[in-house]
Design a protein around this motif. Structure first.
Motif, mmCIF file in Angstrom:
data_model
loop_
_atom_site.group_PDB
_atom_site.id
_atom_site.type_symbol
_atom_site.label_atom_id
_atom_site.label_comp_id
_atom_site.label_asym_id
_atom_site.label_seq_id
_atom_site.Cartn_x
_atom_site.Cartn_y
_atom_site.Cartn_z
ATOM 1 N N GLU A 204 0.835 -1.203 0.000
ATOM 2 C CA GLU A 204 0.000 0.000 0.000
ATOM 3 C C GLU A 204 0.876 1.262 0.000
ATOM 4 O OE1 GLU A 204 -1.086 3.238 2.707
ATOM 5 O OE2 GLU A 204 -0.227 1.363 3.464
ATOM 6 N N GLU A 205 1.984 1.221 0.743
ATOM 7 C CA GLU A 205 2.890 2.365 0.752
ATOM 8 C C GLU A 205 3.622 2.493 -0.579
ATOM 9 O OE1 GLU A 205 6.611 4.403 3.207
ATOM 10 O OE2 GLU A 205 5.795 2.494 3.898
ATOM 11 N N ILE A 206 4.052 1.381 -1.129
ATOM 12 C CA ILE A 206 4.761 1.396 -2.415
ATOM 13 C C ILE A 206 3.879 1.998 -3.501
ATOM 14 C CG2 ILE A 206 5.713 -0.034 -4.273
ATOM 15 C CD1 ILE A 206 6.646 -1.992 -2.104
ATOM 16 N N PHE A 207 2.631 1.542 -3.578
ATOM 17 C CA PHE A 207 1.745 2.018 -4.641
ATOM 18 C C PHE A 207 1.361 3.486 -4.421
ATOM 19 C CE2 PHE A 207 0.306 -2.662 -4.506
ATOM 20 C CZ PHE A 207 1.426 -3.048 -5.233
ATOM 21 N N SER A 208 1.193 3.873 -3.166
ATOM 22 C CA SER A 208 0.897 5.280 -2.872
ATOM 23 C C SER A 208 2.079 6.167 -3.254
ATOM 24 C CB SER A 208 0.579 5.460 -1.380
ATOM 25 O OG SER A 208 -0.609 4.784 -1.020
ATOM 26 N N ARG A 209 3.293 5.669 -3.014
ATOM 27 C CA ARG A 209 4.488 6.436 -3.380
ATOM 28 C C ARG A 209 4.637 6.535 -4.905
ATOM 29 N NH1 ARG A 209 8.082 7.962 0.392
ATOM 30 N NH2 ARG A 209 7.789 7.169 2.497
ATOM 31 N N MET A 210 4.250 5.509 -5.613
ATOM 32 C CA MET A 210 4.279 5.569 -7.077
ATOM 33 C C MET A 210 3.412 6.726 -7.578
ATOM 34 S SD MET A 210 4.000 1.493 -7.958
ATOM 35 C CE MET A 210 3.556 1.777 -9.666
ATOM 36 N N ILE A 211 2.231 6.864 -6.975
ATOM 37 C CA ILE A 211 1.328 7.947 -7.362
ATOM 38 C C ILE A 211 1.914 9.301 -6.956
ATOM 39 C CG2 ILE A 211 -0.948 8.959 -6.975
ATOM 40 C CD1 ILE A 211 -1.002 6.413 -8.668
ATOM 41 N N ALA A 212 2.417 9.385 -5.729
ATOM 42 C CA ALA A 212 2.952 10.652 -5.220
ATOM 43 C C ALA A 212 4.142 11.130 -6.053
ATOM 44 C CB ALA A 212 3.349 10.509 -3.757
ATOM 45 N N PRO B 90 -13.424 3.070 -1.561
ATOM 46 C CA PRO B 90 -13.223 1.808 -2.304
ATOM 47 C C PRO B 90 -12.558 2.008 -3.654
ATOM 48 C CG PRO B 90 -15.440 1.925 -1.369
ATOM 49 C CD PRO B 90 -14.834 3.281 -1.182
ATOM 50 N N GLN B 91 -12.874 3.128 -4.329
ATOM 51 C CA GLN B 91 -12.260 3.393 -5.637
ATOM 52 C C GLN B 91 -10.755 3.603 -5.501
ATOM 53 O OE1 GLN B 91 -15.246 6.625 -6.726
ATOM 54 N NE2 GLN B 91 -14.805 5.777 -8.743
ATOM 55 N N THR B 92 -10.373 4.384 -4.504
ATOM 56 C CA THR B 92 -8.945 4.634 -4.273
ATOM 57 C C THR B 92 -8.218 3.339 -3.959
ATOM 58 O OG1 THR B 92 -9.337 6.888 -3.478
ATOM 59 C CG2 THR B 92 -7.288 5.823 -2.770
ATOM 60 N N ILE B 93 -8.791 2.551 -3.078
ATOM 61 C CA ILE B 93 -8.177 1.269 -2.697
ATOM 62 C C ILE B 93 -8.040 0.368 -3.912
ATOM 63 C CG2 ILE B 93 -8.514 -0.821 -1.324
ATOM 64 C CD1 ILE B 93 -9.934 0.999 0.759
ATOM 65 N N SER B 94 -9.065 0.343 -4.759
ATOM 66 C CA SER B 94 -9.047 -0.507 -5.955
ATOM 67 C C SER B 94 -7.988 -0.050 -6.956
ATOM 68 C CB SER B 94 -10.425 -0.486 -6.622
ATOM 69 O OG SER B 94 -10.419 -1.210 -7.830
ATOM 70 N N ILE B 95 -7.869 1.277 -7.157
ATOM 71 C CA ILE B 95 -6.880 1.799 -8.112
ATOM 72 C C ILE B 95 -5.469 1.467 -7.655
ATOM 73 C CG2 ILE B 95 -5.871 3.934 -9.018
ATOM 74 C CD1 ILE B 95 -8.742 5.085 -9.054
ATOM 75 N N LEU B 96 -5.193 1.641 -6.364
ATOM 76 C CA LEU B 96 -3.866 1.333 -5.850
ATOM 77 C C LEU B 96 -3.575 -0.162 -5.928
ATOM 78 C CD1 LEU B 96 -3.705 3.683 -2.713
ATOM 79 C CD2 LEU B 96 -2.604 4.025 -4.933
ATOM 80 N N ALA B 97 -4.590 -0.959 -5.614
ATOM 81 C CA ALA B 97 -4.409 -2.416 -5.611
ATOM 82 C C ALA B 97 -4.134 -2.962 -7.005
ATOM 83 C CB ALA B 97 -5.639 -3.093 -5.011
ATOM 84 N N HIS B 98 -4.555 -2.224 -8.022
ATOM 85 C CA HIS B 98 -4.333 -2.685 -9.391
ATOM 86 C C HIS B 98 -2.854 -2.951 -9.668
ATOM 87 C CE1 HIS B 98 -4.422 -2.846 -13.783
ATOM 88 N NE2 HIS B 98 -3.420 -1.982 -13.754
ATOM 89 N N PHE B 99 -1.984 -2.133 -9.077
ATOM 90 C CA PHE B 99 -0.553 -2.262 -9.354
ATOM 91 C C PHE B 99 0.043 -3.531 -8.761
ATOM 92 C CE2 PHE B 99 -1.439 2.294 -9.726
ATOM 93 C CZ PHE B 99 -1.002 2.498 -11.029
ATOM 94 N N ASP B 100 -0.703 -4.198 -7.897
ATOM 95 C CA ASP B 100 -0.219 -5.453 -7.331
ATOM 96 C C ASP B 100 -0.257 -6.593 -8.346
ATOM 97 O OD1 ASP B 100 0.855 -6.937 -5.211
ATOM 98 O OD2 ASP B 100 -1.115 -7.719 -4.646
ATOM 99 N N LYS B 101 -0.965 -6.385 -9.446
ATOM 100 C CA LYS B 101 -1.077 -7.435 -10.458
ATOM 101 C C LYS B 101 0.265 -7.727 -11.121
ATOM 102 C CE LYS B 101 -5.925 -6.569 -11.656
ATOM 103 N NZ LYS B 101 -6.864 -6.189 -12.745
ATOM 104 N N ASN B 102 1.105 -6.715 -11.218
ATOM 105 C CA ASN B 102 2.361 -6.898 -11.947
ATOM 106 C C ASN B 102 3.600 -6.329 -11.272
ATOM 107 O OD1 ASN B 102 1.498 -8.223 -14.464
ATOM 108 N ND2 ASN B 102 0.334 -6.338 -14.794
ATOM 109 N N VAL B 103 3.465 -5.155 -10.658
ATOM 110 C CA VAL B 103 4.649 -4.400 -10.239
ATOM 111 C C VAL B 103 5.603 -5.180 -9.328
ATOM 112 C CG1 VAL B 103 5.460 -2.364 -8.981
ATOM 113 C CG2 VAL B 103 3.575 -2.160 -10.607
ATOM 114 N N PRO B 104 5.150 -5.706 -8.182
ATOM 115 C CA PRO B 104 6.121 -6.295 -7.239
ATOM 116 C C PRO B 104 6.869 -7.515 -7.784
ATOM 117 C CG PRO B 104 4.039 -5.800 -6.141
ATOM 118 C CD PRO B 104 3.788 -5.682 -7.606
ATOM 119 N N HIS B 105 6.149 -8.426 -8.458
ATOM 120 C CA HIS B 105 6.821 -9.663 -8.882
ATOM 121 C C HIS B 105 7.522 -9.534 -10.232
ATOM 122 C CE1 HIS B 105 3.023 -10.280 -11.087
ATOM 123 N NE2 HIS B 105 3.661 -11.177 -11.823
ATOM 124 N N LYS B 106 7.032 -8.651 -11.121
ATOM 125 C CA LYS B 106 7.697 -8.471 -12.413
ATOM 126 C C LYS B 106 9.100 -7.908 -12.238
ATOM 127 C CE LYS B 106 4.477 -9.522 -15.559
ATOM 128 N NZ LYS B 106 4.675 -10.511 -16.651
#
Length: 306
Positions: free
Chosen positions: A11-19, A70-86
């Protein structure tokens, strides 16, 4: 890692990506290209969370991390599909996501971090490397990010200075006014090219003819005195070339030639050298410099004054 963290929530990683992308997208309007979703995420979150364009990175982080929308949480969670493991594909391959997660936790893995559902954990074997080389790694990232943006925004100037928000911009009205005050001392009040109002010392603000959001600099060849109330209205709007260029050129010519004569060692004259190497101002050459910049800025989303 700079802050000493070795366990970092997603959650912090994805928030920092946006920031970190906030100013690049919202202020400078740089494109990430059609395939990169972070630009759309920044714009959506800006509206959902009502975060101002000039918010600091810390303010954006605080807002996003505290949000229960919920929209904010969903948008941030989207990056979990690829970012950390790719990111770990050079060490663990690019196979099935769950397999990559399993391999990252294995004691035989030499990956920089282990993957878990809600966080990553920096490997003990990598901690010393990160700390010793953090400056080199950041420089490497910024260099490649600059190349990434330049390839997607080939006509936009000064990409390197549009990657992140400067800590604090110097006030134009504490030092750039010295140039125009010298001019007004000699000529008397000068006329605002937008409103026609007579501007004396203390009656004007310094204004970017082409918005700072596009040029990303405070060079004198783009700065003129303007009516204070109109400057607020103009904001990041573009002036019409046909309507304003002649008056803009005439004012710049008066300023440049007067300072050359009266104060030939004035440091602000250096700002003109990139456009006029011999400090000989030429209307056609100036027009060839200004007109395409206005067109490119408009093509990148900046609107003209109505």
């Amino acid at each position: 890692m700079e802050q000493g963290k070795t366990v970092i929530t997603k959650e912090e990683i994805f928030s920092r990506m946006i920031a970190l992308s906030w100013y690049t997208v919202n202020y400078f309007r740089i494109s990430f290209g059609n395939q990169d979703l972070i630009q759309d995420a920044v714009k959506e979150l800006s509206n959902i969370e009502n975060i101002p364009v000039d918010a600091s990175k810390e303010q954006i982080l605080k807002k996003l991390r505290a949000s229960s929308n919920p929209q904010t949480i969903s948008i941030l969670a989207h990056f979990d599909k690829n970012v950390p493991h790719k990111f770990l594909s050079p060490w663990l391959g690019s196979g099935n996501k769950s397999k990559v997660y399993e391999r990252s936790i294995s004691t035989s893995s030499d990956a920089p971090y282990s993957l878990f559902k809600n966080q990553i954990v920096i490997s003990n074997n990598w901690k010393a490397y990160f700390k010793a080389n953090i400056g080199i790694l950041k420089a490497f990232c910024y260099w490649n990010l600059t190349l990434f943006f330049q390839s997607r925004n080939p006509n936009v100037p000064d990409i390197a200075n549009k990657i992140y928000r400067s800590i604090k911009r110097g006030s134009l009205n504490t030092h750039k006014t010295k140039f125009w005050n010298l001019v007004i001392d000699e000529t008397g009040p000068i006329e605002c090219i937008y409103t026609g109002k007579a501007l004396g010392i203390g009656d004007y603000v310094i204004e970017h003819f082409i918005p700072h959001q596009f040029v990303a600099h405070d060079m004198m060849w783009n700065l003129i005195p303007a009516d204070k109330s109109f400057n607020s209205y103009k904001s990041d709007k573009l002036p019409s070339f046909d309507t304003y260029f002649d008056s803009f050129f005439d004012l710049q010519k008066v300023g440049l030639e007067l300072i050359k004569t009266k104060k030939p060692k004035n440091k602000f004259l250096e700002d003109y050298l990139s456009v006029f190497p011999n400090l000989e101002i030429d209307k056609n050459k100036f027009a060839e410099h200004i007109r395409p910049m206005l067109t490119i800025a408009h093509n990148n989303g900046f609107q003209y004054l109505s």
